[in-house]
Design a protein around this motif. Sequence first.
Motif, PDB file in Angstrom:
ATOM      1  N   GLU A  73      84.831  63.463 -22.175  1.00 15.06           N
ATOM      2  CA  GLU A  73      83.606  62.674 -22.106  1.00 15.06           C
ATOM      3  C   GLU A  73      82.510  63.273 -22.971  1.00 15.06           C
ATOM      4  O   GLU A  73      82.443  64.490 -23.188  1.00 15.06           O
ATOM      5  CB  GLU A  73      83.104  62.567 -20.655  1.00 15.06           C
ATOM      6  N   PHE A  74      81.662  62.389 -23.446  1.00 18.71           N
ATOM      7  CA  PHE A  74      80.539  62.767 -24.297  1.00 18.71           C
ATOM      8  C   PHE A  74      79.471  63.469 -23.473  1.00 18.71           C
ATOM      9  O   PHE A  74      79.185  63.067 -22.344  1.00 18.71           O
ATOM     10  CB  PHE A  74      79.974  61.511 -24.944  1.00 18.71           C
ATOM     11  N   VAL A  75      78.880  64.487 -24.079  1.00 20.04           N
ATOM     12  CA  VAL A  75      77.776  65.196 -23.421  1.00 20.04           C
ATOM     13  C   VAL A  75      76.467  64.930 -24.167  1.00 20.04           C
ATOM     14  O   VAL A  75      75.498  64.445 -23.581  1.00 20.04           O
ATOM     15  CB  VAL A  75      78.069  66.713 -23.344  1.00 20.04           C
ATOM     16  N   VAL A  76      76.436  65.254 -25.450  1.00 22.95           N
ATOM     17  CA  VAL A  76      75.222  65.080 -26.242  1.00 22.95           C
ATOM     18  C   VAL A  76      75.574  65.272 -27.709  1.00 22.95           C
ATOM     19  O   VAL A  76      76.596  65.892 -28.029  1.00 22.95           O
ATOM     20  CB  VAL A  76      74.128  66.094 -25.815  1.00 22.95           C
ATOM     21  N   ALA A  77      74.735  64.743 -28.605  1.00 26.10           N
ATOM     22  CA  ALA A  77      74.922  64.953 -30.029  1.00 26.10           C
ATOM     23  C   ALA A  77      73.586  65.296 -30.681  1.00 26.10           C
ATOM     24  O   ALA A  77      72.518  65.036 -30.115  1.00 26.10           O
ATOM     25  CB  ALA A  77      75.525  63.711 -30.680  1.00 26.10           C
ATOM     26  N   ILE A  78      73.675  65.874 -31.881  1.00 31.33           N
ATOM     27  CA  ILE A  78      72.478  66.229 -32.626  1.00 31.33           C
ATOM     28  C   ILE A  78      72.656  65.784 -34.064  1.00 31.33           C
ATOM     29  O   ILE A  78      73.742  65.925 -34.648  1.00 31.33           O
ATOM     30  CB  ILE A  78      72.185  67.746 -32.522  1.00 31.33           C
ATOM     31  N   THR A  79      71.600  65.230 -34.646  1.00 31.38           N
ATOM     32  CA  THR A  79      71.672  64.731 -36.010  1.00 31.38           C
ATOM     33  C   THR A  79      71.404  65.840 -37.020  1.00 31.38           C
ATOM     34  O   THR A  79      71.149  66.983 -36.657  1.00 31.38           O
ATOM     35  CB  THR A  79      70.638  63.613 -36.219  1.00 31.38           C
TER      36      THR A  79
ATOM     37  N   VAL B 150      73.881  65.346 -17.264  1.00 30.68           N
ATOM     38  CA  VAL B 150      73.386  66.635 -17.757  1.00 30.68           C
ATOM     39  C   VAL B 150      71.918  66.586 -18.174  1.00 30.68           C
ATOM     40  O   VAL B 150      71.355  67.618 -18.545  1.00 30.68           O
ATOM     41  CB  VAL B 150      74.239  67.144 -18.940  1.00 30.68           C
ATOM     42  N   LYS B 151      71.310  65.428 -18.138  1.00 30.04           N
ATOM     43  CA  LYS B 151      69.910  65.303 -18.538  1.00 30.04           C
ATOM     44  C   LYS B 151      69.026  66.235 -17.722  1.00 30.04           C
ATOM     45  O   LYS B 151      69.155  66.341 -16.511  1.00 30.04           O
ATOM     46  CB  LYS B 151      69.446  63.860 -18.345  1.00 30.04           C
ATOM     47  N   GLY B 152      68.156  66.910 -18.452  1.00 33.76           N
ATOM     48  CA  GLY B 152      67.241  67.839 -17.787  1.00 33.76           C
ATOM     49  C   GLY B 152      67.824  69.214 -17.543  1.00 33.76           C
ATOM     50  O   GLY B 152      67.102  70.136 -17.145  1.00 33.76           O
ATOM     51  N   ARG B 153      69.123  69.362 -17.767  1.00 33.43           N
ATOM     52  CA  ARG B 153      69.775  70.663 -17.548  1.00 33.43           C
ATOM     53  C   ARG B 153      70.369  71.243 -18.829  1.00 33.43           C
ATOM     54  O   ARG B 153      70.403  72.458 -18.989  1.00 33.43           O
ATOM     55  CB  ARG B 153      70.877  70.519 -16.499  1.00 33.43           C
TER      56      ARG B 153
END
Length: 124
Positions: A46-52, A64-67
Motif C-alpha cells: 500500500e501507498f504511504v506518501v510521495a515527494i516530488t 499515517v497523516k500527522g505521524r
Amino acid sequence: QVQLVESGGGLVQAGGSLRLSCAASGGTLSKYVVGWFRQAPGKEREFVVAITWIGGTSGYADSVKGRFTISRDNAENTVALQMNNLKPEDTAVYYCAASSYYRNVALKSSYDYWGQGTQVTVAA
C-alpha cells in the motif's frame, strides 16, 4: 538505471519513532518522484506518501497523516521517511520507489524502480 536501498528499519515499541532512508546509486534521486509503500504480512503493498522533485509532498495515507513525514536531501541523494508515534499496525516491510514522471503516485505501476525493502516491527 538507478538502484534504491532502504535502511533504518528495526524493532520499536509502540509510540516510538524510526527514520527510514532511501539511498540511490546510479542516478540522481532529485530527478525522480519518490514514493514510500509498505506491505504487511498477508496484505497488499500500500501507498504511504510521495515527494516530488522540488520537495512537495503528495498524498499521505490517512493512516499515517500527522505521524509520518517525507523529506529529501538532494545533497545526500536520499529521501527520508520520519515515522513518529508508531503503532503495531504500522508493522510492515517498507519500500521506496522512484518514478521519472509525476503520475498517479499512489499506484505501484507508476514507479520504475524499487528498493528491496526494510522491515519495521512495532511491538505493542
